[in-house]
Scaffold this active site. Structure first.
Site, short mmCIF file in Angstrom:
data_model
loop_
_atom_site.label_atom_id
_atom_site.label_comp_id
_atom_site.label_asym_id
_atom_site.label_seq_id
_atom_site.Cartn_x
_atom_site.Cartn_y
_atom_site.Cartn_z
N CYS A 1 -3.63 7.75 7.58
CA CYS A 1 -4.19 6.40 7.46
C CYS A 1 -3.26 5.39 8.13
CB CYS A 1 -4.38 6.02 5.99
SG CYS A 1 -5.56 7.05 5.10
N HIS A 48 -5.97 -0.58 4.26
CA HIS A 48 -5.56 0.82 4.25
C HIS A 48 -6.71 1.59 4.90
CE1 HIS A 48 -3.29 4.11 1.91
NE2 HIS A 48 -4.13 4.73 2.71
N THR A 86 0.86 -1.18 0.00
CA THR A 86 0.00 0.00 0.00
C THR A 86 0.90 1.23 0.00
OG1 THR A 86 -2.00 1.02 0.89
CG2 THR A 86 -0.37 0.25 2.51
#
Length: 161
Positions: A29, A46, A23
């Protein structure tokens, strides 16, 4: 078969060795890897927001830690993972705006980290390694063949947890 699977913002994917899972661009995040080392099966999420109950009208429920991680665990178990063997690694949760670092109501990164930790604890999934906080972005690459999480920061630094 592709060498790696990419997980986008507000989603999760499941991966089995020999593939890797990636990711890109974690700021506030949190990247969550839940892993069964006996089957070399993992899921990566995520996570963008901590709690779906505060945004009942939101259409994309996978942006929230509670819903995204619940669904990821279900998919991981359906793909051969064993509930009693699951462990987790987490990274991200940065405070991307310096003025909000001391204010937990504004620091969404800290809220995300806390929501992920609470969810994992409530589901008896131990966090075996983490790299959270700070004020910089991260990119993650997890290799289920050996359980290594490679973290590259926005400043070009690299570490493995």
């Amino acid at each position: 078969m592709k060498d790696s699977i990419t997980v986008g913002l507000s989603e999760f994917k499941i991966c089995k060795s020999p593939q890797k899972i990636v990711t890109i661009g974690l700021g506030s995040c949190v990247g969550v890897i839940i892993y069964d080392k006996s089957t070399k099966t993992c899921g990566m999420a995520h996570v963008m927001m901590p709690d779906s109950t505060k945004f009942p009208q939101e259409n994309n429920k996978l942006k929230f830690a509670d819903i995204c991680l619940s669904r990821m665990i279900e998919s991981l178990l359906e793909s051969g993972g064993h509930k009693t063997e699951l462990i987790a690694k987490i990274a991200g949760g940065a405070c991307m705006f310096g003025e909000s670092q001391d204010n937990p109501l504004i620091n969404i990164g800290a809220q995300n980290v806390e929501a992920v930790r609470t969810f994992l604890e409530n589901n008896s999934i131990p966090i075996v390694a983490e790299d959270v906080g700070g004020d910089y972005g991260r990119t993650l690459e997890f290799d289920p063949s050996n359980g290594e999480l490679k973290i590259r920061t926005a400043m070009g630094e690299q570490s493995i947890i």
